[in-house]
Design an enzyme around this catalytic site. Structure first.
Site, PDB file in Angstrom:
ATOM      1  CE  LYS A   9     -27.724  12.700 -15.283  1.00 50.75           C
ATOM      2  NZ  LYS A   9     -26.906  13.538 -14.404  1.00 50.75           N
ATOM      3  CE1 TYR A  49     -29.735  17.683 -13.821  1.00 52.37           C
ATOM      4  CE2 TYR A  49     -29.872  17.754 -16.314  1.00 52.37           C
ATOM      5  CZ  TYR A  49     -29.789  17.238 -15.049  1.00 52.37           C
ATOM      6  OH  TYR A  49     -29.447  15.661 -15.119  1.00 52.37           O
ATOM      7  CG  ASN A 112     -24.028  11.647 -13.028  1.00 47.14           C
ATOM      8  OD1 ASN A 112     -24.663  12.031 -13.956  1.00 47.14           O
ATOM      9  ND2 ASN A 112     -23.984  12.157 -11.777  1.00 47.14           N
TER      10      ASN A 112
HETATM   11  P1  IDP Z   1     -27.842  14.339  -8.573  1.00 43.76           P
HETATM   12  O1  IDP Z   1     -28.023  13.846  -9.916  1.00 43.76           O
HETATM   13  O2  IDP Z   1     -26.959  12.984  -7.810  1.00 43.76           O
HETATM   14  O3  IDP Z   1     -28.930  14.576  -7.925  1.00 43.76           O
HETATM   15  P2  IDP Z   1     -27.047  17.053  -8.401  1.00 43.76           P
HETATM   16  O4  IDP Z   1     -26.138  17.692  -7.409  1.00 43.76           O
HETATM   17  O5  IDP Z   1     -28.351  17.249  -8.566  1.00 43.76           O
HETATM   18  O6  IDP Z   1     -26.621  15.661  -8.562  1.00 43.76           O
HETATM   19  O7  IDP Z   1     -26.377  17.497  -9.938  1.00 43.76           O
HETATM   20  C1  IDP Z   1     -26.947  17.415 -11.159  1.00 43.76           C
HETATM   21  C2  IDP Z   1     -26.299  17.052 -12.193  1.00 43.76           C
HETATM   22  O8  IDP Z   1     -25.048  17.816 -12.525  1.00 43.76           O
HETATM   23  C3  IDP Z   1     -25.152  15.725 -11.650  1.00 43.76           C
HETATM   24  O9  IDP Z   1     -26.109  14.417 -11.865  1.00 43.76           O
HETATM   25  C4  IDP Z   1     -24.292  15.818 -12.653  1.00 43.76           C
HETATM   26  O10 IDP Z   1     -24.650  15.254 -13.915  1.00 43.76           O
HETATM   27  C5  IDP Z   1     -24.079  17.259 -12.721  1.00 43.76           C
HETATM   28  N1  IDP Z   1     -22.932  17.772 -11.751  1.00 43.76           N
HETATM   29  C6  IDP Z   1     -23.260  17.927 -10.487  1.00 43.76           C
HETATM   30  N2  IDP Z   1     -22.001  18.373 -10.023  1.00 43.76           N
HETATM   31  C7  IDP Z   1     -21.067  18.486 -10.836  1.00 43.76           C
HETATM   32  C8  IDP Z   1     -19.651  18.787 -11.012  1.00 43.76           C
HETATM   33  O11 IDP Z   1     -19.153  19.240 -10.038  1.00 43.76           O
HETATM   34  N3  IDP Z   1     -19.223  18.764 -12.322  1.00 43.76           N
HETATM   35  C9  IDP Z   1     -19.345  18.421 -13.313  1.00 43.76           C
HETATM   36  N4  IDP Z   1     -21.050  18.049 -13.586  1.00 43.76           N
HETATM   37  C10 IDP Z   1     -21.600  18.085 -12.360  1.00 43.76           C
END
Ligand code: IDP
Ligand code: MG
Length: 149
Positions: A9, A49, A112
């Protein structure tokens, strides 16, 4: 052979962590079969997404992904989808184990560092969304017998 889609990212690129992160998948023994740096269109980010389109963080996530270039990759190897998810760590870096990418380099769920496909069906869809077939190369590691019995 199993393949997964990984995306560094914008925060990973801006923080100069491209080499550090790619190294982890190389030294693990997986094979890099596709790699490109690109500025992501809003359309592509929204498609990637789309499963999260109803979530409150969706708009911010899309803005973040299109804010600065990303590195898109396809990696190959037995069990690579689940193994890459382990190497990446939990979604919220504060919950990610030390030793994982997110556990070592992050503190915020919105920063992340890396995406990894979460299942075989999503891996297939994401690889097709991000790469043309001719952008992927099948090749064999010359040291394969020293990695796989
Ligand atoms: P993952 O990347 O570990 O598969 P997912 O639940 O698929 O996680 O979420 C996709 C992306 O959305 C995450 O990597 C993160 O960048 C973002 N994200 C997920 N939950 C949150 C949140 O509560 N606040 C802000 N961003 C979030
Ligand atoms: Mg996910």
């Amino acid at each position: 052979m199993e393949r997964t889609f990984l995306m560094l990212k914008p925060d990973a690129i801006q923080r100069g962590l491209v080499g550090e992160i790619i190294k982890r998948f190389e030294t693990k023994g997986f094979t890099l079969v596709g790699l490109k740096l690109l500025s992501v269109s809003r359309e592509l980010a929204e498609k990637h997404y789309q499963v999260h389109r109803e979530r409150p963080f969706f708009q911010g996530l899309v803005e973040f992904i299109i804010s600065s270039p990303v590195v898109a990759m396809v990696w190959e190897g037995e069990g690579v989808i689940a193994s890459a998810r382990k190497i990446i760590g939990a979604t919220n870096p504060l919950n990610s184990e030390p030793g994982t990418i997110r556990g070592d380099y992050g503190i915020n769920v919105g920063r992340n560092l890396i995406h990894g496909s979460d299942a075989p069906e999503t891996a297939l869809g994401e690889i097709a969304l991000w790469f043309k077939p001719e952008e992927l190369s099948s090749w064999e590691l010359t040291n394969k017998p020293w990695i796989i019995e």
